[in-house]
Design a protein around this motif. Structure first.
Motif, PDB file in Angstrom:
ATOM      1  N   GLU A   2       0.837  -1.200   0.000  1.00 58.65           N
ATOM      2  CA  GLU A   2       0.000   0.000   0.000  1.00 58.65           C
ATOM      3  C   GLU A   2       0.873   1.252   0.000  1.00 58.65           C
ATOM      4  O   GLU A   2       1.901   1.323   0.664  1.00 58.65           O
ATOM      5  CB  GLU A   2      -0.894   0.011   1.245  1.00 58.65           C
ATOM      6  CG  GLU A   2      -1.784   1.239   1.346  1.00 58.65           C
ATOM      7  CD  GLU A   2      -2.603   1.273   2.601  1.00 58.65           C
ATOM      8  OE1 GLU A   2      -2.892   2.381   3.104  1.00 58.65           O
ATOM      9  OE2 GLU A   2      -2.959   0.172   3.107  1.00 58.65           O
ATOM     10  N   GLN A   3       0.448   2.244  -0.776  1.00 57.16           N
ATOM     11  CA  GLN A   3       1.149   3.513  -0.847  1.00 57.16           C
ATOM     12  C   GLN A   3       0.177   4.644  -0.531  1.00 57.16           C
ATOM     13  O   GLN A   3      -1.026   4.545  -0.806  1.00 57.16           O
ATOM     14  CB  GLN A   3       1.751   3.726  -2.242  1.00 57.16           C
ATOM     15  CG  GLN A   3       2.879   2.762  -2.595  1.00 57.16           C
ATOM     16  CD  GLN A   3       3.426   3.048  -3.974  1.00 57.16           C
ATOM     17  OE1 GLN A   3       2.695   3.053  -4.949  1.00 57.16           O
ATOM     18  NE2 GLN A   3       4.722   3.280  -4.045  1.00 57.16           N
ATOM     19  N   ARG A   4       0.720   5.691   0.025  1.00 58.45           N
ATOM     20  CA  ARG A   4      -0.108   6.854   0.324  1.00 58.45           C
ATOM     21  C   ARG A   4       0.594   8.103  -0.203  1.00 58.45           C
ATOM     22  O   ARG A   4       1.811   8.219  -0.150  1.00 58.45           O
ATOM     23  CB  ARG A   4      -0.370   6.973   1.824  1.00 58.45           C
ATOM     24  CG  ARG A   4      -1.145   5.770   2.355  1.00 58.45           C
ATOM     25  CD  ARG A   4      -1.893   6.066   3.613  1.00 58.45           C
ATOM     26  NE  ARG A   4      -2.819   4.974   3.915  1.00 58.45           N
ATOM     27  CZ  ARG A   4      -3.817   5.069   4.771  1.00 58.45           C
ATOM     28  NH1 ARG A   4      -4.026   6.205   5.431  1.00 58.45           N
ATOM     29  NH2 ARG A   4      -4.630   4.048   4.984  1.00 58.45           N
ATOM     30  N   ARG A   5      -0.253   9.003  -0.710  1.00 59.74           N
ATOM     31  CA  ARG A   5       0.282  10.258  -1.245  1.00 59.74           C
ATOM     32  C   ARG A   5      -0.076  11.377  -0.293  1.00 59.74           C
ATOM     33  O   ARG A   5      -1.259  11.618  -0.030  1.00 59.74           O
ATOM     34  CB  ARG A   5      -0.292  10.532  -2.630  1.00 59.74           C
ATOM     35  CG  ARG A   5       0.329  11.736  -3.307  1.00 59.74           C
ATOM     36  CD  ARG A   5      -0.051  11.795  -4.762  1.00 59.74           C
ATOM     37  NE  ARG A   5       0.731  12.790  -5.482  1.00 59.74           N
ATOM     38  CZ  ARG A   5       0.769  12.886  -6.808  1.00 59.74           C
ATOM     39  NH1 ARG A   5       0.068  12.025  -7.557  1.00 59.74           N
ATOM     40  NH2 ARG A   5       1.493  13.819  -7.387  1.00 59.74           N
ATOM     41  N   TRP A  51       3.911   9.513  -3.995  1.00 61.79           N
ATOM     42  CA  TRP A  51       3.483   8.211  -3.462  1.00 61.79           C
ATOM     43  C   TRP A  51       4.614   7.591  -2.656  1.00 61.79           C
ATOM     44  O   TRP A  51       5.751   7.519  -3.136  1.00 61.79           O
ATOM     45  CB  TRP A  51       3.085   7.260  -4.583  1.00 61.79           C
ATOM     46  CG  TRP A  51       1.821   7.653  -5.297  1.00 61.79           C
ATOM     47  CD1 TRP A  51       1.713   8.248  -6.520  1.00 61.79           C
ATOM     48  CD2 TRP A  51       0.487   7.466  -4.825  1.00 61.79           C
ATOM     49  NE1 TRP A  51       0.398   8.459  -6.846  1.00 61.79           N
ATOM     50  CE2 TRP A  51      -0.392   7.974  -5.813  1.00 61.79           C
ATOM     51  CE3 TRP A  51      -0.059   6.932  -3.653  1.00 61.79           C
ATOM     52  CZ2 TRP A  51      -1.771   7.959  -5.682  1.00 61.79           C
ATOM     53  CZ3 TRP A  51      -1.437   6.913  -3.521  1.00 61.79           C
ATOM     54  CH2 TRP A  51      -2.282   7.420  -4.515  1.00 61.79           C
ATOM     55  N   ARG A  89       5.008   2.912   3.573  1.00 61.86           N
ATOM     56  CA  ARG A  89       5.177   3.229   4.997  1.00 61.86           C
ATOM     57  C   ARG A  89       6.661   3.218   5.389  1.00 61.86           C
ATOM     58  O   ARG A  89       7.146   4.094   6.090  1.00 61.86           O
ATOM     59  CB  ARG A  89       4.388   2.196   5.823  1.00 61.86           C
ATOM     60  CG  ARG A  89       4.516   2.326   7.339  1.00 61.86           C
ATOM     61  CD  ARG A  89       3.794   3.554   7.864  1.00 61.86           C
ATOM     62  NE  ARG A  89       3.674   3.567   9.310  1.00 61.86           N
ATOM     63  CZ  ARG A  89       2.670   3.054   9.997  1.00 61.86           C
ATOM     64  NH1 ARG A  89       1.665   2.462   9.354  1.00 61.86           N
ATOM     65  NH2 ARG A  89       2.628   3.140  11.303  1.00 61.86           N
ATOM     66  N   ALA A 143       0.333   9.540   8.562  1.00 60.64           N
ATOM     67  CA  ALA A 143      -0.208   9.373   7.216  1.00 60.64           C
ATOM     68  C   ALA A 143      -1.016   8.092   7.089  1.00 60.64           C
ATOM     69  O   ALA A 143      -2.068   8.052   6.432  1.00 60.64           O
ATOM     70  CB  ALA A 143       0.924   9.394   6.197  1.00 60.64           C
ATOM     71  N   TYR A 144      -0.551   7.022   7.721  1.00 62.27           N
ATOM     72  CA  TYR A 144      -1.246   5.733   7.602  1.00 62.27           C
ATOM     73  C   TYR A 144      -2.367   5.580   8.631  1.00 62.27           C
ATOM     74  O   TYR A 144      -2.972   4.519   8.716  1.00 62.27           O
ATOM     75  CB  TYR A 144      -0.228   4.594   7.700  1.00 62.27           C
ATOM     76  CG  TYR A 144       0.398   4.298   6.356  1.00 62.27           C
ATOM     77  CD1 TYR A 144      -0.045   3.247   5.574  1.00 62.27           C
ATOM     78  CD2 TYR A 144       1.415   5.107   5.855  1.00 62.27           C
ATOM     79  CE1 TYR A 144       0.512   2.980   4.321  1.00 62.27           C
ATOM     80  CE2 TYR A 144       1.975   4.869   4.602  1.00 62.27           C
ATOM     81  CZ  TYR A 144       1.519   3.803   3.838  1.00 62.27           C
ATOM     82  OH  TYR A 144       2.054   3.558   2.597  1.00 62.27           O
ATOM     83  N   PRO A 146      -8.399   9.951   3.416  1.00 64.49           N
ATOM     84  CA  PRO A 146      -8.159  10.894   2.331  1.00 64.49           C
ATOM     85  C   PRO A 146      -8.813  12.238   2.601  1.00 64.49           C
ATOM     86  O   PRO A 146      -9.967  12.318   3.015  1.00 64.49           O
ATOM     87  CB  PRO A 146      -8.769  10.198   1.119  1.00 64.49           C
ATOM     88  CG  PRO A 146      -8.659   8.740   1.439  1.00 64.49           C
ATOM     89  CD  PRO A 146      -8.914   8.654   2.916  1.00 64.49           C
ATOM     90  N   LEU A 165      -3.459  14.007   3.806  1.00 67.12           N
ATOM     91  CA  LEU A 165      -3.482  12.778   3.026  1.00 67.12           C
ATOM     92  C   LEU A 165      -4.274  13.040   1.756  1.00 67.12           C
ATOM     93  O   LEU A 165      -5.485  13.312   1.801  1.00 67.12           O
ATOM     94  CB  LEU A 165      -4.104  11.633   3.828  1.00 67.12           C
ATOM     95  CG  LEU A 165      -4.219  10.296   3.089  1.00 67.12           C
ATOM     96  CD1 LEU A 165      -2.832   9.791   2.679  1.00 67.12           C
ATOM     97  CD2 LEU A 165      -4.914   9.255   3.952  1.00 67.12           C
ATOM     98  N   ASP A 217      -4.340  10.837  -1.154  1.00 68.35           N
ATOM     99  CA  ASP A 217      -4.935   9.659  -1.798  1.00 68.35           C
ATOM    100  C   ASP A 217      -4.291   8.397  -1.242  1.00 68.35           C
ATOM    101  O   ASP A 217      -3.238   8.446  -0.607  1.00 68.35           O
ATOM    102  CB  ASP A 217      -4.718   9.731  -3.314  1.00 68.35           C
ATOM    103  CG  ASP A 217      -5.728   8.888  -4.090  1.00 68.35           C
ATOM    104  OD1 ASP A 217      -6.540   8.188  -3.445  1.00 68.35           O
ATOM    105  OD2 ASP A 217      -5.706   8.948  -5.328  1.00 68.35           O
ATOM    106  N   ILE A 218      -4.951   7.255  -1.496  1.00 66.80           N
ATOM    107  CA  ILE A 218      -4.461   5.949  -1.058  1.00 66.80           C
ATOM    108  C   ILE A 218      -4.434   5.012  -2.267  1.00 66.80           C
ATOM    109  O   ILE A 218      -5.406   4.924  -3.021  1.00 66.80           O
ATOM    110  CB  ILE A 218      -5.361   5.347   0.034  1.00 66.80           C
ATOM    111  CG1 ILE A 218      -5.360   6.228   1.287  1.00 66.80           C
ATOM    112  CG2 ILE A 218      -4.889   3.928   0.397  1.00 66.80           C
ATOM    113  CD1 ILE A 218      -6.328   5.754   2.360  1.00 66.80           C
TER     114      ILE A 218
END
Length: 631
Positions: free
Chosen positions: A266-269, A325, A328, A339-340, A344, A362, A364-365
């Motif tokens: 999983e990535q988060r922007r 992107w 963790r 962030a995690y 969004p 945050l 996007d996911i």
């Protein structure tokens, strides 16, 4: 210095295997067992492989030839080979001694030792499956490699035991430290050999006498005409053809075999506004600014505009605070935790990290996903080409080896059967090599071996990783004496250089007599036409002072009140005149200096004891040498 002494100690015990383990994995793809070799030695019933010793010898030879520019005689090569064999024998004798003393090695210790070998690692981590595959590709068994590691670990245990029992007394430490730190006041002048050589005019009798005394320096090189076939992994790689169908099949195979490598975590922007804290006294002010920014962002102001206006992270500020992107594990811990834990669009802060205070949003996911074929294609294609090329290399190696065994004198038949092209290198020299083969020690060793000189093909000879050759030699020419007329200019130059050095030495000795008779330093220097180095205190390790000047100065007896004069030949043929005028003692009583010297002396003692221990272990062993197996 202390480290080098300790390394020497390991060279006698833990290192006597001469990199046997590491070399197993250096010669990738080359099969050294084309014929069943006999053992090089047998120690207490344990055989030492001739191939193993030969590989170590080739490595040692390559190192020495780099240091000597390849100027080694047959006798010197034989001494190196004998020394390498002796070191293997000593190593096995030490293993026997370790066994008799009750040293044992656990599976865990063997595994740890194996994991230290880079070839057994994938992405910096030990990979047992990869290690086993590599071992089997070398034609060896895991049990054989484990036995080698077990022997090496036992020697390390013995090394530690000897090292831990060596010590130096406080009085010894102080005496040696005082000598080490001692300084001596020296001045020197350099008498140039070239100046005297330029005026030398040797007559014909002297030229002839010098030539007769140094005939060995004026010989033609020993040469053979070589014809060889080369097997190159790089060449085979260029022949690999890859299409989508093959890659898709490979993708499915790898996805089944190692599914985790195709999982995209999983990535988060996120975007952020950073207020930097360089000094603890600025902490409160930075936090106040962060609180104000958070209030404005949560109040509805455009986050990207706030980041451009307020953030002190210049790089991301230009992008409206966008950090892109990220997984963790790639994020700063505190920022990643926030962030995690966010949804969004959510904005949080202030978040304290080592950089300062962050306000984070945050954006996007991207959930965990499996890489598609297209996403993995580039990586898979490189991997597929490499694997395919290595398979082709191994197959071609077997074909080449079989062809060589079946046609022990015809290199062209071997080339045709292996689908390769034979190449000629006329006048390949024992000292300088030749052609595209260069001065590769392994090639020179094979080209001038008795088998190849008798007209047989060599086994596959490793030049470097993924590149090997089979050789055929013809037209062997032994060194021949060059006539004086041909080398007269070289002889005259060498003789003039020798005479220049001799005259420089005579001039230096004459200068010392004048100085001892009472002439002044400056007057003597003026008479010689040389400049001088003013007196200064120097240490034993002073790199600004020529080595031979330091060696002579510190090797001289302690002064008895008056200046003493000495001469010393320099490496370039010049002669130095040295004035030793004073000695300055240094106490060296600091705790750190005493500790360092105590450890150094203990290591020196351990080194001496290790050498004696190795001699004793061998004397107690039943040793059968078979050096013929290395020919």
């Amino acid at each position: 210095m202390l480290q080098s002494i300790h390394d020497k100690l390991k060279g006698w015990l833990a290192g006597v295997v001469l990199g046997a383990i590491g070399l197993v994995f250096v010669f990738w793809g080359i099969n050294w067992t084309l014929s069943a070799p006999t053992y090089a030695a047998k120690v207490n019933g344990v055989e030492i492989s001739a191939n193993q010793v030969r590989e170590a010898y080739q490595r040692e030879l390559a190192q020495v030839e780099r240091q000597t520019n390849g100027n080694l005689s047959d006798g010197e090569r034989a001494l190196i080979k004998s020394r390498v064999l002796d070191q293997f024998v000593d190593g096995e004798a030490l293993v026997t001694r370790a066994d008799s003393l009750g040293y044992r090695v656990s599976d865990e210790e063997i595994l740890k030792a194996e994991c230290r070998v880079p070839a057994f690692q994938v992405d910096g981590k030990c990979d047992y499956a990869h290690a086993v595959a590599l071992i089997r590709a070398q034609g060896r068994s895991p049990e054989e490699i484990q036995a080698m590691f077990a022997s090496d670990v036992k020697r390390e245990q013995l090394d530690r035991a000897l090292n831990s029992t060596s010590f130096a007394t406080p009085s010894e430490v102080k005496q040696i430290l005082a000598l080490t730190l001692q300084q001596r006041e020296v001045a020197w002048m350099t008498v140039s050999a070239d100046k005297y050589a330029a005026g030398a005019d040797p007559d014909e009798a002297a030229i002839k006498a010098y030539y007769d005394a140094h005939k060995g320096a004026y010989m033609t090189p020993e040469t053979v005409d070589l014809r060889y076939v080369e097997l190159s992994l790089a060449q085979l790689s260029s022949k690999v053809v890859v299409n989508d169908e093959q890659l898709k099949t490979y993708y499915e195979e790898q996805k089944t075999k190692t599914p985790e490598r195709f999982v995209q975590p999983e990535q988060r922007r996120i975007s952020h506004i950073l207020f930097i804290v360089d000094d603890p006294k600025d902490d409160a002010a930075a936090k106040a600014k962060a609180d104000a920014a958070l209030k404005r962002a949560q109040g509805g102001e455009d986050f990207a505009k706030l980041a451009k206006d307020l953030s002190q992270d210049e790089a991301s500020a230009k992008q409206g605070g966008d950090l892109g992107w990220q997984e963790r594990k790639s994020m700063i811990p505190a920022l990643g935790d926030a962030a995690y834990a966010m949804k969004p669009g959510e904005i949080r802060g202030p978040i304290k990290t080592k950089f300062g205070y962050h306000i984070a949003k945050l954006d996007d996911i991207k959930p965990t996903a499996v890489k598609s074929f297209e996403e993995a294609r580039a990586e898979l294609e490189d991997e597929y080409r490499k694997d395919a090329a290595e398979r082709m290399f191994n197959d071609a190696q077997e074909q080449l080896a079989d062809a060589a065994l079946q046609n022990t004198g015809d290199i062209d038949v071997v080339a045709r059967k292996a689908g390769l092209t034979a190449v000629d290198v006329p006048g390949f020299s024992r000292t300088d090599g030749g052609g595209a083969l260069g001065k590769a020690p392994a090639v020179i060793e094979a080209a001038f071996s008795s088998d190849v000189l008798d007209g047989h093909l060599s086994s596959i000879v490793e030049i470097d990783k993924g590149r090997g050759v089979v050789l055929r030699a013809t037209n062997h020419k032994l060194p021949q004496q060059k006539p004086l007329a041909e080398v007269r200019a070289q002889v005259v130059a060498a003789l003039k250089k020798q005479q220049g050095a001799e005259l420089a030495t005579e001039a230096a000795q004459g200068a010392i007599k004048r100085l001892e008779a009472g002439d002044s330093w400056d007057a003597v220097a003026k008479g010689l036409g040389v400049t001088t180095q003013a007196p200064k205190f120097v240490s034993r390790g002073d790199q600004d002072v020529p080595l031979h000047v330091r060696t002579t100065a510190f090797g001289a007896p302690k002064l008895e009140g008056k200046t003493a004069y000495y001469s010393a030949p320099l490496d370039n043929g010049d002669e130095a005149v040295i004035a030793l005028s004073a000695v300055r003692e240094q106490s060296g009583d600091s705790k750190q200096e005493l500790t360092d010297m105590r450890l150094q002396l203990a290591a020196q003692l351990a080194s001496t004891e290790a050498e004696s221990y190795a001699v004793g272990a061998r004397a107690d062993s039943k040793v059968i040498l078979n050096p013929q197996a290395l020919e």
